[in-house]
Design a protein around this motif. Structure first.
Motif, PDB file in Angstrom:
ATOM      1  N   THR A   1       0.847  -1.191   0.000  1.00  0.00           N
ATOM      2  CA  THR A   1       0.000   0.000   0.000  1.00  0.00           C
ATOM      3  C   THR A   1       0.878   1.235   0.000  1.00  0.00           C
ATOM      4  O   THR A   1       1.684   1.435   0.914  1.00  0.00           O
ATOM      5  CB  THR A   1      -0.922   0.008   1.239  1.00  0.00           C
TER       6      THR A   1
ATOM      7  N   LYS B   1       1.471   4.943   0.687  1.00  0.00           N
ATOM      8  CA  LYS B   1       0.905   5.852   1.685  1.00  0.00           C
ATOM      9  C   LYS B   1       0.283   7.088   1.046  1.00  0.00           C
ATOM     10  O   LYS B   1       0.814   7.645   0.089  1.00  0.00           O
ATOM     11  CB  LYS B   1       1.998   6.272   2.670  1.00  0.00           C
ATOM     12  N   SER B   2      -0.825   7.505   1.579  1.00  0.00           N
ATOM     13  CA  SER B   2      -1.530   8.696   1.106  1.00  0.00           C
ATOM     14  C   SER B   2      -0.575   9.885   1.000  1.00  0.00           C
ATOM     15  O   SER B   2       0.229  10.132   1.890  1.00  0.00           O
ATOM     16  CB  SER B   2      -2.664   9.038   2.079  1.00  0.00           C
ATOM     17  N   GLY B   3      -0.650  10.590  -0.120  1.00  0.00           N
ATOM     18  CA  GLY B   3       0.197  11.748  -0.346  1.00  0.00           C
ATOM     19  C   GLY B   3       1.425  11.461  -1.181  1.00  0.00           C
ATOM     20  O   GLY B   3       2.074  12.374  -1.670  1.00  0.00           O
TER      21      GLY B   3
ATOM     22  N   LYS C   1       3.357   1.083   5.428  1.00  0.00           N
ATOM     23  CA  LYS C   1       2.967   1.551   4.091  1.00  0.00           C
ATOM     24  C   LYS C   1       4.194   2.025   3.338  1.00  0.00           C
ATOM     25  O   LYS C   1       5.181   2.446   3.926  1.00  0.00           O
ATOM     26  CB  LYS C   1       1.934   2.681   4.211  1.00  0.00           C
TER      27      LYS C   1
ATOM     28  N   ALA D   1      -0.761   8.372  -5.087  1.00  0.00           N
ATOM     29  CA  ALA D   1      -1.619   8.174  -3.912  1.00  0.00           C
ATOM     30  C   ALA D   1      -1.986   9.519  -3.299  1.00  0.00           C
ATOM     31  O   ALA D   1      -2.273   9.606  -2.112  1.00  0.00           O
ATOM     32  CB  ALA D   1      -0.918   7.280  -2.893  1.00  0.00           C
ATOM     33  N   SER D   2      -1.962  10.568  -4.119  1.00  0.00           N
ATOM     34  CA  SER D   2      -2.251  11.899  -3.570  1.00  0.00           C
ATOM     35  C   SER D   2      -3.689  12.013  -3.062  1.00  0.00           C
ATOM     36  O   SER D   2      -3.980  12.827  -2.196  1.00  0.00           O
ATOM     37  CB  SER D   2      -1.943  12.994  -4.597  1.00  0.00           C
TER      38      SER D   2
ATOM     39  N   GLY E   1      -5.271   9.487  -1.523  1.00  0.00           N
ATOM     40  CA  GLY E   1      -5.464   8.518  -0.446  1.00  0.00           C
ATOM     41  C   GLY E   1      -4.596   7.300  -0.671  1.00  0.00           C
ATOM     42  O   GLY E   1      -3.997   7.134  -1.733  1.00  0.00           O
ATOM     43  N   ASP E   2      -4.522   6.434   0.325  1.00  0.00           N
ATOM     44  CA  ASP E   2      -3.725   5.213   0.218  1.00  0.00           C
ATOM     45  C   ASP E   2      -4.070   4.468  -1.064  1.00  0.00           C
ATOM     46  O   ASP E   2      -5.245   4.381  -1.446  1.00  0.00           O
ATOM     47  CB  ASP E   2      -3.998   4.280   1.396  1.00  0.00           C
ATOM     48  N   LYS E   3      -3.050   3.916  -1.739  1.00  0.00           N
ATOM     49  CA  LYS E   3      -3.264   3.134  -2.954  1.00  0.00           C
ATOM     50  C   LYS E   3      -2.761   1.725  -2.708  1.00  0.00           C
ATOM     51  O   LYS E   3      -1.571   1.521  -2.475  1.00  0.00           O
ATOM     52  CB  LYS E   3      -2.539   3.767  -4.138  1.00  0.00           C
TER      53      LYS E   3
END
Length: 115
Positions: A29, A31-33, A48, A68-69, A71-73
């Motif tokens: 995964t 991480k978001s961002g 992550k 993943a800007s 959210g988590d991908k």
């Protein structure tokens, strides 16, 4: 009039060789961002994937471009072990694309050899 096109880096182009089947790969995964491009060395933050800050212990090298800007991908593929890679096609993150000797040494602990 001939149009000149420049071809970008293909997903996994940095891979020189890898183990049979899926033994060299994992999916994780992002991480978001985080926004990473093919060949970016990855670290782990809270389980992550994040782009390597150029230090710390790498967990692998991302295959493909991922954003993943929003959210988590999940399901982001990466080389985690047992591979040879082209060091000229690796980066640590967008603002500092240089992979240091320390990163190369850390990748060796994963049995990822930089050529």
């Amino acid at each position: 009039n001939m149009v000149v096109k420049t071809e970008g880096q293909h997903a996994g182009e940095f891979i020189v060789s890898e183990g049979n089947g899926a033994i060299s790969r994992e999916a994780g995964t992002l991480k978001s961002g985080e926004v990473v491009k093919d060949g970016t060395v990855l670290n782990s933050n809270g389980g992550k994937l994040i782009a390597s800050p150029g230090s710390g212990t790498p967990v692998g090298i991302v295959i493909g471009n991922h954003d993943a800007s929003a959210g988590d991908k999940k399901g982001v593929p990466y080389i985690a072990r047992l591979a040879e890679v082209n060091g000229d096609l690796l980066s640590v993150h967008a603002t500092d694309p240089h992979v240091t000797g320390g990163i190369v040494t850390s990748l060796k602990t994963l049995n990822i050899v930089t050529r």
